[in-house]
Structure formats: C-alpha cells, structure tokens
Design a protein around this motif. Sequence first.
Motif, short mmCIF file in Angstrom:
data_model
loop_
_atom_site.label_atom_id
_atom_site.label_comp_id
_atom_site.label_asym_id
_atom_site.label_seq_id
_atom_site.Cartn_x
_atom_site.Cartn_y
_atom_site.Cartn_z
N UNK A 98 0.82 -1.21 0.00
CA UNK A 98 0.00 0.00 0.00
C UNK A 98 0.86 1.26 0.00
N UNK A 99 1.90 1.30 0.84
CA UNK A 99 2.67 2.54 0.97
C UNK A 99 3.86 2.62 0.02
N UNK A 100 4.40 1.48 -0.44
CA UNK A 100 5.61 1.52 -1.29
C UNK A 100 5.51 0.59 -2.49
N UNK A 138 16.12 3.95 4.21
CA UNK A 138 14.69 4.00 4.50
C UNK A 138 13.89 2.75 4.23
N UNK A 139 12.62 2.91 4.40
CA UNK A 139 11.71 1.79 4.26
C UNK A 139 10.47 2.23 3.49
N UNK A 140 9.63 3.07 4.07
CA UNK A 140 8.44 3.57 3.39
C UNK A 140 8.45 5.09 3.24
N UNK A 141 8.95 5.75 4.29
CA UNK A 141 8.68 7.20 4.38
C UNK A 141 9.95 8.00 4.67
N UNK A 142 9.81 9.32 4.58
CA UNK A 142 10.89 10.25 4.92
C UNK A 142 11.30 10.07 6.39
N UNK A 143 10.30 9.85 7.25
CA UNK A 143 10.59 9.69 8.68
C UNK A 143 11.47 8.47 8.93
N UNK A 171 10.35 11.75 -2.10
CA UNK A 171 11.26 10.85 -1.39
C UNK A 171 10.69 9.43 -1.27
N UNK A 172 9.38 9.31 -1.08
CA UNK A 172 8.83 7.95 -0.90
C UNK A 172 8.95 7.12 -2.18
N UNK A 173 9.11 7.81 -3.31
CA UNK A 173 9.24 7.05 -4.56
C UNK A 173 10.57 6.30 -4.64
N UNK A 174 11.54 6.68 -3.81
CA UNK A 174 12.80 5.93 -3.77
C UNK A 174 12.61 4.54 -3.16
N UNK A 175 11.49 4.36 -2.45
CA UNK A 175 11.26 3.06 -1.80
C UNK A 175 10.40 2.12 -2.64
N UNK A 194 1.74 9.95 0.60
CA UNK A 194 2.81 10.35 1.52
C UNK A 194 2.24 10.76 2.87
N UNK A 195 1.17 11.55 2.83
CA UNK A 195 0.59 12.04 4.08
C UNK A 195 -0.08 10.91 4.88
N UNK A 196 -0.74 9.99 4.17
CA UNK A 196 -1.40 8.89 4.90
C UNK A 196 -0.35 7.95 5.48
N UNK A 197 0.80 7.81 4.79
CA UNK A 197 1.91 7.02 5.33
C UNK A 197 2.43 7.65 6.61
N UNK A 198 2.48 8.97 6.63
CA UNK A 198 2.96 9.68 7.83
C UNK A 198 2.04 9.39 9.02
N UNK A 199 0.73 9.31 8.76
CA UNK A 199 -0.22 9.08 9.85
C UNK A 199 -0.17 7.60 10.29
N UNK A 200 -0.36 6.69 9.32
CA UNK A 200 -0.51 5.27 9.67
C UNK A 200 0.82 4.63 10.06
N UNK A 201 1.87 4.93 9.32
CA UNK A 201 3.15 4.28 9.58
C UNK A 201 3.99 5.03 10.61
N UNK A 202 4.19 6.34 10.38
CA UNK A 202 5.10 7.09 11.26
C UNK A 202 4.46 7.39 12.62
N UNK A 203 3.23 7.89 12.59
CA UNK A 203 2.61 8.29 13.85
C UNK A 203 2.03 7.11 14.62
N UNK A 204 1.11 6.37 13.95
CA UNK A 204 0.40 5.30 14.68
C UNK A 204 1.31 4.12 14.97
N UNK A 205 1.99 3.62 13.95
CA UNK A 205 2.75 2.39 14.12
C UNK A 205 4.06 2.62 14.87
#
Lengths: 636, 99
Positions: free
Chosen positions: A30-32, A96-101, A401-405, A486-497
């Motif tokens: 979904x994210x990458x 990285x993995x999925x996101x900038x974070x 940046x997420x396109x590198x993943x 990118x923004x939904x990845x920030x919420x679901x992956x970076x913030x929540x997970x």
Amino acid sequence: MVIGIFLAFVLFIVGLSFKLGKQTKTSSGYFAAGGQIHWFVNGIAFAGDYLSAASFLGICGMIATTGYDGFLYSIGFLAGWVVALLVIAEPLRRMGRYTFADAVDAPFRSRGIQLMAAISTLVVSLCYLVPQMVGAGVLVEPLLGLSYRWGVLMVGSIVIFIVTTAGMASTTYVQFLKGGLLIVFSLVLVVVVCLRGLSTHPPGSTDHPYYQHRILHSAGTEALRIIEPGFRLIEEHDSKVGRFALLEEVNQEIARRCWWKVDTANTGLRLLEGECVVVSTGTGSRRINGMPASDTNHLRPVGSIASLKGETNAQTGPLSPVGILAALGHPDTRVLTWKEGKFNDKAGDHVTFYYPVETPGDRLLRPGMKFKLEGTLLERLDFASLMLALFLGTAALPHILIRYYTVPSPASARKSTLVAIGSIGLFYVLTLFMGLGAMTNGVLNPADSNMAAPLLAKSFGQLLFAFISAIAFATVLGTVSGLIVAASGAVAHDLADRFLDLRLEEKSKITLGKAAAVVIGAIGIALGIMFQGMNVSFLVGLAFAVAASANLPAIVMILFWKRTTAAGVISSIGVGMIASLTLILLSPDLYKLYGLDPSTAPVALTNPGIISIPLGFLMLMVVSLLTKRGERHAHN
Amino acid sequence: MHEPQIESGKDPAALYKSRLGMRLFIAYASLYGLFVAINLVQPALMGIMVLPGINLAVIYGLVLILSALLLALWYDRLCRREETRLGNPPKSNTIRGED
C-alpha cells in the motif's frame, strides 16, 4: 468531445485503481508498491508525480504573463533534481523503508524524530496540496462548466478514491501514464506553435476570435479631451495604481460605460481599451466591459504581438524553436502583456481593470518583469530566496522521497532519477515555448494565468484542447495522489505504528492509512477553495521553501555530518518548519489574500527560504553540538 | 513490524559514489549559483545578445537544464563502471516478511 475524452480518461484511471486495489494486501504494497516497480516506470512516474499543476499550468501561465521570470521556475525546479540525484537518492534508499521519517530516524531510533518528521510530512504535503487543488478548480471550470468549488470537490473525491483503493501501486501507474502523456502532448503543442509561427494578428481561440483593443487619443497633455467622436468622459480615477477614465460610448444602441487606461505617449495622452470587471457594492452584481456578466459576456482573450522586429503587420509562417526565440527577443519586437489595476469608483463599486502594456522583446526574454532585480536589496533577496528554495526543495519533498522506496535497489533509485531528469528537463524546455505561445496567440484569460496552456491548445481546435485538458486534469490527479499517499503514510506508519507504537495488524494499518487519506483529502479540498485565484507556481514555490527548511537540513546533515544528534534533527525540523510557515503567513502576498494592505505585512520577503533554510541548518548544528556526545550516532 | 522490511545489501561502491556525487553537486551548484549571482549583481548582463535575438539569459537557462541531464548521465556511467569494477551492486532488496 472534450467531456467524452475527459470522462474516458477518468474512468480508465478509476478502473485501473480498482483492479490494482484487489492486489494490494500488505502495508508494504500500500505505501511503497512492494518495492518492486521497474526503474524506468518509476522514473516516468517521478516525472508524473513532480510535473504538477504548478509546472504545467502555473509555469506556462507565468511565462505567458511575465516572460522569462516564469522560466526561472523551470530552471530552479529541474536544478533541484541534481541535488536529489547526486546527494540524496542512493543513501536515502539505503536508509529507508516507506517514508521520509524512516530515513531520518534510521540512525537514531528516536520517537521525537518520528513525531517531528511525520508532522513535517503532513505540513509539506498539505502546503503542496493547496496549489494542486487550485489548479483542479481552474481546469474543471471551463472544461465541464462546473463552478470552481465543485471542481475542487470533484478532483478531491476522485483522488481519495484512487488512493484508498490501491495506494502507491495505483498512484504509480496513474503517474506513469500521466507523465508520459504530458510530455508527448506538450511536445505536440510546441510543434504546432512552431508551425503556426508568429503574427501581429493572432487567430485567438476557436470560440473567441482575437479582439484588437482600441486606442483613443486626447488633445490635451494634462486634461483629457478625446479626439475621436462617439465617446463622453464620465469620471476619472487617479491613484498609485494609475490613471483611469470612465467613458460612455454614445454611438452604441445601448450606451456602454467602460473604464480606459490613461497612458502618456510621445504624442500626448492616449486611452487604452482594456478588460473591465465592476462589482457593485450594493447588489454584488458583476458587469463586464459595461454589460452584465453572463455566459456570453465574459472577459475577452488577450495577449498579442504589437510589432514583430519593428513591423506592425507581420506574419512569419513556420519557425523553428530558435526562430521563435530570436523573433520574440528582437529589440524592435513589442509584445502586449497585461497588467491589473484595482480601485473603487465614485459610486464605491469595486473596479478591476486589465490593461495592455507594450513590452520590448529583449526585456521580455530576460529576468526582471516579475522579480525586481534592479530594485531594492530586499527585492533582490526575495529572488535569491526563491532560487535557493527551488534548488533545495525538490530533494526534501516527502511525496518525491517515498518514490525511492518503490524500486528494488539503490541503483534502481539512481537510474529512475536519471530518467526523471531527462523527461522533466525536456518538459521544462517545452514550457518556455508553450508560455510564449500563449502570450502571443490571443488566448489568455487576463484574470487567470493558470489556464494559459489549455487555452493555447484550444486555439488549435477542440481535439487538442480536449487532450491537453484531460492531461492537465490527470496532472493534478497524479500529484495529489502521491501527496495523499505520503501524508497517509505519515499518519498510519510514522505516527500510529512507530511513534505511538500501536503495533497494528497489516489490515488495520492499511485501513488507518485509507482513513487518513480521506481526512487529508478533505482538508486539501477546503484549502483549495480558500486559495482560489492565486498562481499555482507561486504557491508551490512556498511549499518548496517549507520542505527545504524543515526536511533538507536533517537529510543532508545525517548523511554528511558525523556529529548530528537526534535532538539536533528534531530541533531543525521544528524550527525550519515553523520559521518558514510563519514567514509565509506574515508575507505581503498572504496579506493580500487576507484582504489587508500588503505594504503593512510585518515580513517584507515573499519567499522565506533565504532565512528559514540556513536557520534549519544552524539550529541542527548548534543543538547537535550542545547535546551530549553519547547521543551521537555512528555513521556507516 | 518495526524493523526495516526492505534492506539493501552492502554496496562496496557506496563511498566512491558519495564522493563523486558531492563533487559533481558542487560543480553544478557553482554553475547555478553563478546564474543567480549575475541576476542579482549585474542583471543587465543577462540581456546581452549571444546569438541574433537570443540573449545570455535564455542560453544560460537552457545550459542549466541541459547540463543537469549530461551530468546525470555522466554520474550514472561512472557509478556503473565502479559498481562493475568492485563487484555487482545489490540487484534487489531482501524483503522481510511482515510481522
């Protein structure tokens, strides 16, 4: 036909998303896109992601209205890719993995970095979403006859559907398709512009033949005494925006009252006919060029050549791209560019008047029409600030940046960036000719520069207009999809997970990502409606400044400075983001948007990068040096 | 779930590529910086006709775009040569299972 092609395109994209959605089962998918996209597809998708409404609509519009200054955006946007390729691409892919974070947090495993990087991703994505939504509203209005608001709402809804069905996989293929089509059809448009050549009597668009605006002469050198019969002077307005005269045409069946621009020429005073919108303060009704606004009475298209190499009646026939530049850049060529004057008349009604200015060709094809390079130090700094943000912003955009993943290896990341530079570079060269074509073919809407490229296509017939408009629409869809992923990845992956450590199941994580996509899409729609009327390139320039200020210091220093600490990274992201946003919100252009006097804005700079980017770097270095040594990470 | 899922194998050419990238970046940044500096300090210089009807601003702008592409091609070529010399780079990632 226009609506048919447009709908076919949208249905194809939606169908593709639905099909790919069935194959997306994991959060990696979904994210990458599972990290399995081929580098060439990814490279063109990079172009599709990056060549947003700002590039296609905004830059062409800015070149069409301010000449070379619009092309500066093309130069700066492409230069940013050199930074991405040479400095960022491979190391970031390794980290990285999925996101900038993921990337900035990799050496530290710090919850503070996870939080700040996620917030920064959300803020930058939202800043970038605004101009895309503005572009969507502008496009849909003439294409489908929907109002601006409905246009923004429709685009937002379609994008939310695309993202929530299949995430990065569908987004990648939408971007690949759109990137390829955009470059091919832009090339087609430039070829037909060259084949038409240049003329002092442009054809105008298919439904609006070119209208030659009139010039009247005055016998006096101070007081107005119109020589031509059939006109009666009603009132005058003289202010810092210029001198204007309201004339009544007494020969008409219905006496029409229009404003004219009073201009001082070598032979004395003259009056220039323009395009005029008067909004009544009492009833709110709009009058255009002296008559009530309606479907048949709207602003006439503008933009033409007054004289070509000194000839006032010239037609070149087909020209090469170099021939177009040489003819337009000739010192004796004069192009009619259009300016805006706003004032209140004696009755208190709001007048917006667009009037022509004869601009020498050699002035048009060098910087200075928009950016005051021979002005004050502050005005020059503003230019330097923009060029700095454009150069450094690309490599710090989370949706890029997420396109590198999405590719299988660091080498693939490098190769896809190479493809991106080739395709994006070609496109940016084309923007110069599309913009100049729109400037000289009598197709421009004086009130909105964003539609320059589609309106230029319209002058070559409905078929090209339909394709260009559909592609422009896809341009918005592709970029907005990437931003929302990118923004939904920030919420679901970076913030929540990661930050909240919720340890979500795969399915829950995807569901949360989709829910975030809906919320972010809705916010984007609301902001798009708020920022109606602003040039999309200008808005994207601001988003670049926020990205470069918040994200770039962290990325670069983690890669190249061994003393970087987690506290340094956290503070640089926070300070860079807050400083750039504050400077933007207090800038003259935003004051104009608030309805305030721009000269009272506390910050004189329009582009914040020259202050906020060094501040981000400085903050990282100072805080890293101040924080304890034990925190320093080991570089690989 | 909290460890990187997509891992790249060790790249023996990483240091070479990083140094090369930085050198080329400095070269391009200098070219770009000079363009900005001319505009700030001597903007009239940009109006000088280099070819009939085509001034320095247009030529410089197009050179900046073209040189970005040439630089990218050169960088990729040198990277590939070094990767081949030091052994094949990681072709693909190790993708860990979801946990």
